[in-house]
Design an enzyme around this catalytic site. Structure first.
Site, short mmCIF file in Angstrom:
data_model
loop_
_atom_site.label_atom_id
_atom_site.label_comp_id
_atom_site.label_asym_id
_atom_site.label_seq_id
_atom_site.Cartn_x
_atom_site.Cartn_y
_atom_site.Cartn_z
N GLY A 81 0.83 -1.20 0.00
CA GLY A 81 0.00 0.00 0.00
C GLY A 81 0.86 1.24 0.00
N GLU A 82 0.24 2.40 -0.22
CA GLU A 82 0.97 3.66 -0.33
C GLU A 82 1.26 4.32 1.02
OE1 GLU A 82 2.24 4.78 -3.13
OE2 GLU A 82 1.39 3.07 -4.20
N HIS A 83 0.66 3.81 2.09
CA HIS A 83 0.83 4.44 3.40
C HIS A 83 1.87 3.68 4.22
CE1 HIS A 83 -0.10 6.28 7.27
NE2 HIS A 83 -0.92 7.12 6.66
N ALA A 84 2.66 4.41 4.98
CA ALA A 84 3.62 3.77 5.90
C ALA A 84 2.85 2.89 6.88
CB ALA A 84 4.42 4.83 6.64
N ARG A 85 3.40 1.70 7.18
CA ARG A 85 2.72 0.78 8.11
C ARG A 85 3.71 -0.23 8.64
NH1 ARG A 85 4.97 -1.97 5.03
NH2 ARG A 85 4.19 -3.33 3.39
#
Length: 234
Positions: A81-85
């Site tokens: 995904g495009e979000h930091a996690r």
């Protein structure tokens, strides 16, 4: 005195499979007294933000159930995904809304973190007002390296989890829990398809600031401090 109201805004690393989102949301809303206000999935980020309010005991139990469901339904080894996690439940903040202090919210965050660590076997880091060390207050610092760098990061004594196992858990990753102030988030549409330019704008406005680099501000070598961590310009 008014009955205390606590808000919880857990972020789950799933924004595309509606059946998984529905199961997590159902778990979050399964405790009497706790009310789910919003479920906001994002396909590009592959992430869903949910909002819950209610009495502290009910909110903590509801959050625990949702974190448990996420750990069963999301495998971080397959997540993109495009979000930091860094985990199936990436971050789970608690916010005092009325009738309670920040110190009380910190207490409930510790209750939740210990329960998640002990009963679910998920490594948990405390952040913001709940952090035991100053360098762990900022979410961006804890999440630096993301899921892909977590196994190595956990071997560093400075990044031993506050609760749960001290060994990397490939399927669920790690979760960050803590008490914080209200947060306003917003999106900005940019007239570019360049992720590098978009990130540059984000670094200029976000609290954590941008990572300092030698030479070119976008492509130069990252500057590191004495502990080997990136140096940031707020």
């Amino acid at each position: 005195m008014a009955n205390p109201i606590l808000e919880c805004v857990p972020n789950f690393s799933e924004g595309r499979r509606q059946e998984v989102i529905d199961k997590i949301a159902a778990a979050l809303g399964s405790v009497e007294g706790a009310r789910v206000l919003d479920v906001d999935p994002g396909k590009a980020t592959n992430r869903t933000v949910m909002t819950l309010v209610g009495p502290p005991e009910a909110v903590v139990e509801a959050a625990f159930r949702a974190i448990r469901e996420a750990s069963l339904s999301i495998d971080m080894r397959n997540h993109r995904g495009e979000h930091a996690r860094m985990g199936a439940t990436d971050v789970c903040p608690l916010i005092p809304i009325s009738g309670m202090s920040m110190d009380e919210a910190v207490y409930w965050s510790q209750v939740l973190a210990q329960k998640v660590g002990n009963e679910l076997g998920i490594p948990v880091y405390l952040y913001e007002y709940s952090a035991k060390e100053t360098y762990r207050r900022n979410l961006a610092e804890i999440r630096s390296g993301e899921y892909e760098g977590l196994e190595v990061k956990m071997k560093d004594p400075r990044w031993t989890p506050d609760f749960g196992p001290h060994a990397f858990q490939p399927a669920c990753g790690a979760t960050v829990i803590g008490a914080r102030d209200l947060l306003v988030a917003y999106n900005v549409n940019l007239n570019t398809v360049s992720s590098r330019l978009a990130n540059s704008v984000a670094f200029d406005v976000r609290e954590a600031g941008r990572v300092l680099r030698d030479g070119h501000p976008l492509t130069g070598k990252i500057s590191l401090d004495a502990q080997g961590e990136p140096v940031r310009q707020p």
